[in-house]
Design an enzyme around this catalytic site. Structure first.
Site, PDB file in Angstrom:
ATOM      1  N   ASP A   1     -13.482 -26.932 -52.856  1.00  0.00           N
ATOM      2  CA  ASP A   1     -14.628 -26.633 -51.997  1.00  0.00           C
ATOM      3  C   ASP A   1     -15.773 -26.019 -52.820  1.00  0.00           C
ATOM      4  OD1 ASP A   1     -16.203 -25.690 -49.730  1.00  0.00           O
ATOM      5  OD2 ASP A   1     -14.354 -25.807 -48.555  1.00  0.00           O
TER       6      ASP A   1
ATOM      7  N   HIS B   1     -18.897 -30.743 -51.463  1.00  0.00           N
ATOM      8  CA  HIS B   1     -20.333 -30.558 -51.660  1.00  0.00           C
ATOM      9  C   HIS B   1     -20.509 -29.722 -52.911  1.00  0.00           C
ATOM     10  CE1 HIS B   1     -19.600 -26.527 -50.183  1.00  0.00           C
ATOM     11  NE2 HIS B   1     -18.992 -27.061 -49.149  1.00  0.00           N
TER      12      HIS B   1
ATOM     13  N   LYS C   1      -8.829 -24.035 -45.455  1.00  0.00           N
ATOM     14  CA  LYS C   1      -9.639 -24.006 -44.232  1.00  0.00           C
ATOM     15  C   LYS C   1      -9.090 -25.065 -43.292  1.00  0.00           C
ATOM     16  CE  LYS C   1     -14.057 -22.966 -46.524  1.00  0.00           C
ATOM     17  NZ  LYS C   1     -15.421 -23.489 -46.827  1.00  0.00           N
TER      18      LYS C   1
ATOM     19  N   THR D   1     -18.984 -28.393 -45.490  1.00  0.00           N
ATOM     20  CA  THR D   1     -17.559 -28.608 -45.720  1.00  0.00           C
ATOM     21  C   THR D   1     -16.976 -29.733 -44.877  1.00  0.00           C
ATOM     22  OG1 THR D   1     -17.250 -26.339 -46.392  1.00  0.00           O
ATOM     23  CG2 THR D   1     -15.303 -27.479 -45.549  1.00  0.00           C
TER      24      THR D   1
HETATM   25 ZN    ZN Z   1     -17.252 -26.566 -48.341  1.00  0.00          ZN
END
Ligand code: ZN
Length: 550
Positions: A44, A341, A165, A83
């Site tokens: 991430d 990203h 996440k 995300t």
């Molecule tokens: Zn992210």
């Protein structure tokens, strides 16, 4: 040196990485074609920029991947570099306009909620739920993932998704994953009523012990020394010199915003490989891993301090140990690593480091609804948006005959803000075909168009000027920096493929994360010619006469 550092972290967490070496090599997996396991890793907020800054210092898992097929200029080509949309492109081959995952949160004027807000990986139909207190679901993802496509061929293939996440686990794993885990209130959790492998309880006990104990600062490797410089971010706070020390009774957030978060995630992934026998059956399995700590660290400390350097060196070592554990089991696997990203460092540090135009968001957006109310005589809320950029919606309280006027007035007010690059209306966006140009040559409108879903996207899209951080005031320890823009520092990510025996090839020109699905499909002999995607298969064979692509 590297091993000593990671061993110290492992010992502190009471996690037996040493057990990895005890895994027995299976005798019967020497020859298997296609590979029996796809390991798809999303780091991430791993921008192409920070990867380039540190790649010469990698010796572990990143170094292994760099010996395979390397695309240093991969693109999350779309506009909303967040995300959820980013993870959704990776294993679907589709831009957000096709996946339907247009942002982390969007607004649905038909949903039975006062705030009309929807979270990307929730089921908004659950009674009493909200976009912040939700039931995790893949229902918003409109297209199949690699896991779905593998299981379409052979239902015996196992699909497992583990992430730091929930939205990462969901968008990588898709609707039909056999196992999916993300951090909940008490360690890793999953959907109600699912079987939970023993590894999960074991890792959660380790996480509990870690949270209860204090942590001395992690050693700062020599290659990180140049980043170890305090940067004031207001009210006596600084970033740039934090080496992840903390007291006991840490929050889950503090664990996740340190290398410990990724260590727990990778440990769970590796333990699930062992317990579930991933890659050791007669079919191809998928293990998707979402590593969230780089993102939490980027938000809390920025991308150019000692924090990010220590994190990337630790992650390199942890990935090396993770791959070594797969090797020790004799698993025939193909690994892919990319990011959801990129990211942008905090303006306070950039201004002193040759980027004087970096700035925080100036006032103006917070009074937008009040000024619109004054101009139109309507009552707030008039506009709905998840921040000062991206999708803006006219609230459902505005009558149909006033909508066009409200949109025109809103666009005029927003366009007058000195940090607004442009505002794009729905008609202009929809009139633009999705481009097939190389991603480094996309116009901003191309980026917005690839992100646009007619049923979910806003009435207009706001794009801020480059190098504007849309956080008006730094919040040390939580948010000092972010991503999400249409600009290349947020779009560019590395894309790496490696498998045993892979030749090294590096292509510096732009490719896209939507190219990953067709490329992985080619490597495992999976026919996906009947589904519509936005990506194309990447030829990873350096010999021009050879190709993995159909
Ligand atoms: Zn992210």
């Amino acid at each position: 040196m590297k091993f000593a550092r990671i061993a110290a972290l492992v010992t502190a967490l009471s996690l037996p990485f040493a057990a990895f070496a005890q895994d027995e090599q299976s005798a019967d997996t020497a020859e298997s074609t296609p590979p029996r396991l796809v390991v798809a890793i999303a780091v991430d907020q791993l921008s192409a920029d920070i990867f380039a800054q540190h790649r010469q210092n990698f010796t572990g898992g990143f170094a292994r991947l760099l010996r395979g097929a390397v695309f240093p200029s991969g693109y999350q080509a779309h506009a909303a570099t967040e995300t959820c949309p980013g993870h959704a492109t990776i294993l679907t081959g589709a831009h957000p306009g096709r996946t339907g995952v247009i942002a982390n949160r969007w607004f649905d004027m038909g949903v039975a909620r006062e705030d009309v807000r929807v979270y990307c990986s929730e089921d908004p139909g659950v009674e009493g739920s909200s976009s912040s207190d939700y039931t995790v679901s893949a229902g918003n993802l409109l297209v199949p993932t690699l896991g779905d496509l593998i299981q379409r061929v052979d239902a015996a293939s196992q699909v497992v998704s583990v992430a730091g996440k929930d939205r990462s686990a969901v968008m990588l794993g898709g609707a039909n994953a056999d196992h999916m885990f993300w951090p909940g209130d008490a360690g890793f959790t999953t959907f109600d009523g699912r079987d939970v492998p023993e590894a999960v309880a074991w890792i959660n006990q380790a996480a509990g012990r870690a949270m209860a104990s204090s942590r001395v600062p992690l050693p700062v490797p020599a290659q990180c020394a140049a980043y170890n410089r305090a940067i004031p971010v207001g009210e006596g706070a600084t970033v740039g010199t934090h080496a992840f020390s903390r007291g006991p009774a840490a929050s889950g957030r503090a664990i996740l915003a340190s290398p410990e978060g990724d260590l727990l995630t990778l440990n769970l992934a590796a333990d699930l490989v062992s317990e579930l026998g991933l890659g050791q059956g007669g079919t191809t399995d998928l293990l998707a891993i979402g590593l969230a700590s780089t993102d939490y660290i980027g938000h809390a400390y920025g991308t150019h301090g000692v924090e990010m350097c220590v994190q990337l060196m630790a992650l390199d070592a942890m990935l090396g140990d993770f791959f070594a554990r797969l090797d020790a089991r004799g698993i025939d696997y193909v690994a892919m690593l990319t990011a959801d990203h990129g990211g942008l460092d905090l303006p306070e540090r950039q201004i002193g480091q040759a980027a004087p135009r970096a700035a925080r968001l100036l006032p103006g957006f917070e009074t937008l609804d009040a000024r619109l109310a004054e101009e139109t005589g309507l009552e707030a809320p008039i506009l709905r948006a998840d921040g000062p950029f991206g999708d803006f919606y006219v609230d459902r309280s505005v009558s149909e005959d006033r909508r066009a006027e409200v949109i025109d007035r809103a666009i005029a007010l927003i366009s007058a803000h000195p940090q607004v690059y442009r505002v794009y209306g729905r008609d202009e966006i929809m009139a633009q075909p999705v481009t097939d140009a190389p991603p480094e040559h996309w116009t901003v409108l191309d980026r917005v168009r690839a992100n646009f879903h007619p049923d979910r996207s806003g009435d207009f899209i706001v794009v801020l000027q480059p190098r504007v951080t849309p956080i008006p005031q730094a919040m040390p320890g939580a948010y000092v920096a972010t991503h999400g823009s249409v600009w290349d520092y947020d779009r560019r990510v590395p894309i790496l493929f490696w498998w045993p025996g892979a030749d090294h090839v590096e292509q510096p020109l732009g490719v896209m994360t939507v190219d990953i699905l067709p490329t992985l499909a080619s490597l495992i002999g999976l026919d996906i010619s009947d589904i519509e995607i936005d990506g194309r298969c990447l030829d990873l064979m350096p010999d021009v006469a050879a190709s993995n692509c159909p």
